[in-house]
Design a protein around this motif. Sequence first.
Motif, short mmCIF file in Angstrom:
data_model
loop_
_atom_site.label_atom_id
_atom_site.label_comp_id
_atom_site.label_asym_id
_atom_site.label_seq_id
_atom_site.Cartn_x
_atom_site.Cartn_y
_atom_site.Cartn_z
N MET A 103 -12.30 17.02 75.20
CA MET A 103 -11.71 15.77 74.75
C MET A 103 -11.67 15.72 73.22
SD MET A 103 -12.77 11.86 75.61
CE MET A 103 -14.31 11.95 74.71
N ALA A 104 -12.74 16.16 72.58
CA ALA A 104 -12.78 16.15 71.12
C ALA A 104 -11.78 17.15 70.54
CB ALA A 104 -14.19 16.48 70.64
N MET A 105 -11.67 18.31 71.14
CA MET A 105 -10.74 19.33 70.62
C MET A 105 -9.29 18.88 70.78
SD MET A 105 -12.28 21.86 69.26
CE MET A 105 -11.07 23.15 69.24
N HIS A 106 -8.91 18.48 71.97
CA HIS A 106 -7.51 18.12 72.19
C HIS A 106 -7.17 16.76 71.59
CE1 HIS A 106 -6.76 21.62 74.58
NE2 HIS A 106 -7.80 21.35 75.35
N GLY A 107 -8.05 15.81 71.72
CA GLY A 107 -7.81 14.50 71.13
C GLY A 107 -7.84 14.54 69.61
N GLY A 108 -8.76 15.32 69.07
CA GLY A 108 -8.85 15.45 67.61
C GLY A 108 -7.62 16.10 67.02
N MET A 109 -7.08 17.10 67.70
CA MET A 109 -5.87 17.75 67.20
C MET A 109 -4.68 16.80 67.25
SD MET A 109 -5.75 21.67 68.32
CE MET A 109 -7.20 22.30 69.11
#
Length: 85
Positions: free
Chosen positions: A35-41
């Motif tokens: 979630m952090a990787m995809h949402g952050g991007m």
Amino acid sequence: LAGLALTMTNTSSNSNLQKTAKNHIRGRVMSLFQMAMHGGMSIGSLFTGILSVNFGVRIALLVNGLAGITLQIFILYFYRARKTN
């Protein structure tokens, strides 16, 4: 070249996280990581687009670079502070 570096970084981060997470919380840890990787991007891309439209590409890249360096400094500081306690 950047795509290859991103793939290698994601693969090593993902496998390292799976190896170090405890068995009973591994699924939760991996879901938060994804979630952090995809949402952050996605949020970062939106922010970069807004900056580049309003201030130009150079300023957008400068702000992204400074944000990345600042975040890295905070991560290293808190990691070292946690490790010494």
